[in-house]
Write a protein that holds these residues in place. Structure first.
Motif, PDB file in Angstrom:
ATOM      1  N   SER A   5     -14.024   1.260   6.499  1.00  0.00           N
ATOM      2  CA  SER A   5     -14.427   0.211   5.556  1.00  0.00           C
ATOM      3  C   SER A   5     -13.361  -0.017   4.490  1.00  0.00           C
ATOM      4  O   SER A   5     -12.672   0.903   4.087  1.00  0.00           O
ATOM      5  CB  SER A   5     -15.742   0.587   4.890  1.00  0.00           C
ATOM      6  N   ASN A   6     -13.229  -1.248   4.048  1.00  0.00           N
ATOM      7  CA  ASN A   6     -12.189  -1.629   3.094  1.00  0.00           C
ATOM      8  C   ASN A   6     -12.773  -2.075   1.763  1.00  0.00           C
ATOM      9  O   ASN A   6     -13.972  -1.949   1.520  1.00  0.00           O
ATOM     10  CB  ASN A   6     -11.338  -2.732   3.709  1.00  0.00           C
ATOM     11  N   THR A   7     -11.886  -2.597   0.922  1.00  0.00           N
ATOM     12  CA  THR A   7     -12.316  -3.109  -0.380  1.00  0.00           C
ATOM     13  C   THR A   7     -11.891  -4.574  -0.491  1.00  0.00           C
ATOM     14  O   THR A   7     -10.944  -4.997   0.156  1.00  0.00           O
ATOM     15  CB  THR A   7     -11.673  -2.310  -1.531  1.00  0.00           C
ATOM     16  N   LEU A   8     -12.612  -5.309  -1.318  1.00  0.00           N
ATOM     17  CA  LEU A   8     -12.305  -6.725  -1.536  1.00  0.00           C
ATOM     18  C   LEU A   8     -11.924  -6.936  -2.992  1.00  0.00           C
ATOM     19  O   LEU A   8     -12.373  -6.206  -3.871  1.00  0.00           O
ATOM     20  CB  LEU A   8     -13.535  -7.583  -1.286  1.00  0.00           C
ATOM     21  N   THR A   9     -11.141  -7.977  -3.239  1.00  0.00           N
ATOM     22  CA  THR A   9     -10.844  -8.348  -4.620  1.00  0.00           C
ATOM     23  C   THR A   9     -11.043  -9.850  -4.797  1.00  0.00           C
ATOM     24  O   THR A   9     -10.609 -10.634  -3.956  1.00  0.00           O
ATOM     25  CB  THR A   9      -9.386  -7.986  -4.971  1.00  0.00           C
ATOM     26  N   GLU A  61      -8.992  -9.942   1.174  1.00  0.00           N
ATOM     27  CA  GLU A  61      -8.602  -8.615   1.648  1.00  0.00           C
ATOM     28  C   GLU A  61      -7.939  -8.752   3.006  1.00  0.00           C
ATOM     29  O   GLU A  61      -8.255  -9.648   3.776  1.00  0.00           O
ATOM     30  CB  GLU A  61      -9.806  -7.686   1.718  1.00  0.00           C
ATOM     31  N   GLU A  62      -6.999  -7.851   3.238  1.00  0.00           N
ATOM     32  CA  GLU A  62      -6.302  -7.880   4.531  1.00  0.00           C
ATOM     33  C   GLU A  62      -6.890  -6.857   5.490  1.00  0.00           C
ATOM     34  O   GLU A  62      -6.405  -6.687   6.573  1.00  0.00           O
ATOM     35  CB  GLU A  62      -4.820  -7.575   4.299  1.00  0.00           C
ATOM     36  N   TYR A  63      -7.935  -6.150   5.043  1.00  0.00           N
ATOM     37  CA  TYR A  63      -8.531  -5.078   5.845  1.00  0.00           C
ATOM     38  C   TYR A  63      -7.443  -4.136   6.347  1.00  0.00           C
ATOM     39  O   TYR A  63      -7.210  -3.982   7.537  1.00  0.00           O
ATOM     40  CB  TYR A  63      -9.403  -5.648   6.967  1.00  0.00           C
ATOM     41  N   ALA A  64      -6.771  -3.559   5.361  1.00  0.00           N
ATOM     42  CA  ALA A  64      -5.559  -2.797   5.643  1.00  0.00           C
ATOM     43  C   ALA A  64      -5.822  -1.406   6.200  1.00  0.00           C
ATOM     44  O   ALA A  64      -4.957  -0.822   6.831  1.00  0.00           O
ATOM     45  CB  ALA A  64      -4.748  -2.677   4.367  1.00  0.00           C
ATOM     46  N   MET A  65      -6.986  -0.868   5.945  1.00  0.00           N
ATOM     47  CA  MET A  65      -7.247   0.516   6.331  1.00  0.00           C
ATOM     48  C   MET A  65      -8.193   0.584   7.517  1.00  0.00           C
ATOM     49  O   MET A  65      -9.016  -0.302   7.717  1.00  0.00           O
ATOM     50  CB  MET A  65      -7.901   1.260   5.155  1.00  0.00           C
ATOM     51  N   ARG A 100      -4.970  -0.069  -7.068  1.00  0.00           N
ATOM     52  CA  ARG A 100      -6.318   0.507  -6.943  1.00  0.00           C
ATOM     53  C   ARG A 100      -6.390   1.391  -5.702  1.00  0.00           C
ATOM     54  O   ARG A 100      -5.683   1.173  -4.712  1.00  0.00           O
ATOM     55  CB  ARG A 100      -7.370  -0.583  -6.909  1.00  0.00           C
ATOM     56  N   ARG A 125     -13.188   5.232  -5.083  1.00  0.00           N
ATOM     57  CA  ARG A 125     -12.626   4.258  -4.137  1.00  0.00           C
ATOM     58  C   ARG A 125     -12.761   2.876  -4.763  1.00  0.00           C
ATOM     59  O   ARG A 125     -13.833   2.501  -5.223  1.00  0.00           O
ATOM     60  CB  ARG A 125     -13.380   4.309  -2.808  1.00  0.00           C
ATOM     61  N   ILE A 173       0.976  -1.967   6.988  1.00  0.00           N
ATOM     62  CA  ILE A 173      -0.369  -2.525   7.056  1.00  0.00           C
ATOM     63  C   ILE A 173      -0.786  -2.733   8.501  1.00  0.00           C
ATOM     64  O   ILE A 173      -0.020  -3.264   9.294  1.00  0.00           O
ATOM     65  CB  ILE A 173      -0.436  -3.869   6.291  1.00  0.00           C
ATOM     66  N   LYS A 174      -2.012  -2.284   8.793  1.00  0.00           N
ATOM     67  CA  LYS A 174      -2.576  -2.536  10.126  1.00  0.00           C
ATOM     68  C   LYS A 174      -2.843  -4.032  10.278  1.00  0.00           C
ATOM     69  O   LYS A 174      -3.380  -4.657   9.376  1.00  0.00           O
ATOM     70  CB  LYS A 174      -3.900  -1.767  10.227  1.00  0.00           C
ATOM     71  N   ARG A 175      -2.443  -4.643  11.347  1.00  0.00           N
ATOM     72  CA  ARG A 175      -2.699  -6.083  11.571  1.00  0.00           C
ATOM     73  C   ARG A 175      -3.651  -6.291  12.742  1.00  0.00           C
ATOM     74  O   ARG A 175      -3.562  -5.599  13.714  1.00  0.00           O
ATOM     75  CB  ARG A 175      -1.399  -6.821  11.850  1.00  0.00           C
ATOM     76  N   ASP A 193     -16.317  -3.591   7.410  1.00  0.00           N
ATOM     77  CA  ASP A 193     -15.534  -4.821   7.268  1.00  0.00           C
ATOM     78  C   ASP A 193     -16.315  -6.017   7.811  1.00  0.00           C
ATOM     79  O   ASP A 193     -16.850  -5.949   8.923  1.00  0.00           O
ATOM     80  CB  ASP A 193     -14.207  -4.690   8.023  1.00  0.00           C
ATOM     81  N   ARG A 228      -9.010   1.140 -10.194  1.00  0.00           N
ATOM     82  CA  ARG A 228      -7.649   0.708 -10.533  1.00  0.00           C
ATOM     83  C   ARG A 228      -6.987   1.779 -11.395  1.00  0.00           C
ATOM     84  O   ARG A 228      -7.184   1.820 -12.603  1.00  0.00           O
ATOM     85  CB  ARG A 228      -7.680  -0.638 -11.253  1.00  0.00           C
ATOM     86  N   VAL A 246      -7.589   2.469  -2.422  1.00  0.00           N
ATOM     87  CA  VAL A 246      -8.283   1.789  -1.321  1.00  0.00           C
ATOM     88  C   VAL A 246      -8.686   2.759  -0.213  1.00  0.00           C
ATOM     89  O   VAL A 246      -9.397   2.392   0.710  1.00  0.00           O
ATOM     90  CB  VAL A 246      -7.426   0.643  -0.724  1.00  0.00           C
ATOM     91  N   LYS A 254      -3.331   0.515  -3.322  1.00  0.00           N
ATOM     92  CA  LYS A 254      -2.828  -0.831  -3.060  1.00  0.00           C
ATOM     93  C   LYS A 254      -2.400  -1.460  -4.377  1.00  0.00           C
ATOM     94  O   LYS A 254      -3.213  -1.573  -5.305  1.00  0.00           O
ATOM     95  CB  LYS A 254      -3.895  -1.690  -2.388  1.00  0.00           C
ATOM     96  N   ILE A 304       0.860  -1.193   0.000  1.00  0.00           N
ATOM     97  CA  ILE A 304       0.000   0.000   0.000  1.00  0.00           C
ATOM     98  C   ILE A 304       0.889   1.233   0.000  1.00  0.00           C
ATOM     99  O   ILE A 304       1.815   1.342   0.804  1.00  0.00           O
ATOM    100  CB  ILE A 304      -0.947  -0.009   1.211  1.00  0.00           C
ATOM    101  N   ASN A 343     -16.279  -2.583  -3.099  1.00  0.00           N
ATOM    102  CA  ASN A 343     -16.137  -1.662  -1.968  1.00  0.00           C
ATOM    103  C   ASN A 343     -17.143  -2.046  -0.895  1.00  0.00           C
ATOM    104  O   ASN A 343     -18.278  -2.403  -1.205  1.00  0.00           O
ATOM    105  CB  ASN A 343     -16.409  -0.223  -2.409  1.00  0.00           C
ATOM    106  N   LEU A 344     -16.709  -1.932   0.349  1.00  0.00           N
ATOM    107  CA  LEU A 344     -17.568  -2.343   1.463  1.00  0.00           C
ATOM    108  C   LEU A 344     -18.042  -1.143   2.274  1.00  0.00           C
ATOM    109  O   LEU A 344     -17.355  -0.128   2.351  1.00  0.00           O
ATOM    110  CB  LEU A 344     -16.786  -3.275   2.387  1.00  0.00           C
ATOM    111  N   LYS A 345     -19.214  -1.301   2.881  1.00  0.00           N
ATOM    112  CA  LYS A 345     -19.692  -0.275   3.815  1.00  0.00           C
ATOM    113  C   LYS A 345     -19.025  -0.471   5.173  1.00  0.00           C
ATOM    114  O   LYS A 345     -18.799   0.464   5.907  1.00  0.00           O
ATOM    115  CB  LYS A 345     -21.206  -0.376   3.969  1.00  0.00           C
ATOM    116  N   ASP A 398     -13.697  -6.082  -8.108  1.00  0.00           N
ATOM    117  CA  ASP A 398     -13.347  -5.194  -6.989  1.00  0.00           C
ATOM    118  C   ASP A 398     -14.633  -4.754  -6.311  1.00  0.00           C
ATOM    119  O   ASP A 398     -15.536  -4.229  -6.964  1.00  0.00           O
ATOM    120  CB  ASP A 398     -12.583  -3.970  -7.496  1.00  0.00           C
TER     121      ASP A 398
END
Lengths: 155, 163
Positions: free
Chosen positions: B43-47, B36-40, A57, A89, A153-155, B144, A92, A59, A46, A35, B140-142, B138
């Protein structure tokens, strides 16, 4: 017989030295995955790998909603009108990058949602957390560069 | 003489038309686990990424191609209210990625979803002629979700294949 031994040694040496280089290449190519944040800080992108090419894309957006409508920002500047309702959001904006070796990816494009233009682009890894990304039209000389920083990345 | 020439031309035209046959091919994918790793924060995005199966079609003979319909169905309908927007693309190593459909917004609480198909699909024949063609969804989620999201996707292509 001597000749056969020499050929065998040459083949063995080639195999021995070639294998680590290939592994190193793959590792080098995948250094782009992660990211990243452009210098303006308004978005986070990302970058992932799909079918041996690299795509980025959006994110995260600092201002995800349109200040006028209050709704999520859309790709309203896209030259393809049927895509005007696509959200920014998840968009890509980096597409089809191929690794060229030596920390460089090219043959891809970068999309600027501010004006709807798509540019040829080349990405260079300055260090493991810094990218130099250049968009251009025609010749690489006529373009604009930006520095992107890797985010943890937040874990 | 003129009449026989006209008849010959009509016969030739009919022959040429009969040589190109339109085949409608429906591709049904299996359930797709979205990654998705739910990085943010927030809400995140999925692929979701999966290969297009064109088994039984001679890809070299594809003359025209169009995605005509994409339907997605949540495997766990109770999670359907977290989907915000969906974009569907096609990618292959030898050519550029192309967007083929989107849905914005996803109607609330709808476990069965019809995507809006893009009007421009110029690059599709080149894409389908590649050895490995990949669908990229791709989402987008409201918010996670807890655990994996699985979506069954049915994609319909209209192909014109030279016989």
């Amino acid at each position: 017989m001597k000749r056969l031994i020499l050929i065998f040694l040459a083949v063995a040496a080639t195999t021995y030295f070639a294998t680590p280089v290939k592994a190193q290449d793959k590792e080098g190519a995948d250094a782009l995955i992660g990211i990243w944040e452009p210098s303006h800080g308004k978005a986070r992108i990302k970058i992932d790998k799909i079918a041996d090419k690299y795509y980025g894309r959006i994110v995260w957006l600092k201002e995800p909603n349109d200040p006028v409508t209050g709704e999520p920002k859309l790709d309203k500047n896209n030259p393809d009108e049927s895509m005007h309702s696509a959200p920014l959001r998840g968009y890509r904006m980096l597409k089809d990058f191929e690794y060229q070796g030596d920390g460089e990816w090219s043959e891809g494009t970068i999309y600027d949602p501010e004006n709807g233009n798509t540019y040829s682009s080349v990405i260079k890894l300055k260090d493991e957390n810094t990218l130099d990304i250049r968009g251009y039209i025609g010749m690489k000389t006529f373009g604009r560069s930006d520095v992107w920083k890797r985010l943890k990345i937040k874990r | 003489m003129k009449k026989s020439l006209t008849v010959s031309l009509v016969v030739l035209l009919c022959f040429l038309i009969s040589c190109s046959e339109t085949e409608k091919k429906t591709i049904t994918s299996t359930s797709v686990a979205m990654i998705e790793e739910y990085a943010m924060e927030g809400s995140n995005t999925l692929t979701g990424v999966w290969e297009v199966d064109l088994a039984g079609i001679n890809i070299d003979n594809i003359e025209s191609a169009k995605v005509t319909s994409i339907k997605m169905e949540m495997v766990e309908p109770e999670k359907s209210d977290i989907l915000a927007e969906i974009i569907m693309q096609l990618a292959a190593s030898g050519t550029n990625m192309q967007r083929v459909a989107l849905l914005n917004p996803v109607p609330e609480n709808s476990s069965s979803i019809d995507l809006s198909i893009a009007e421009e699909q110029e690059n599709l024949v080149d894409l389908l002629k590649q050895k490995e063609v990949t669908f990229v969804a791709d989402v987008n989620l409201k918010e996670d979700p807890k655990g994996t999201i699985s979506i069954t996707t049915v994609i319909e292509f209209e192909l014109e294949v030279k016989q």
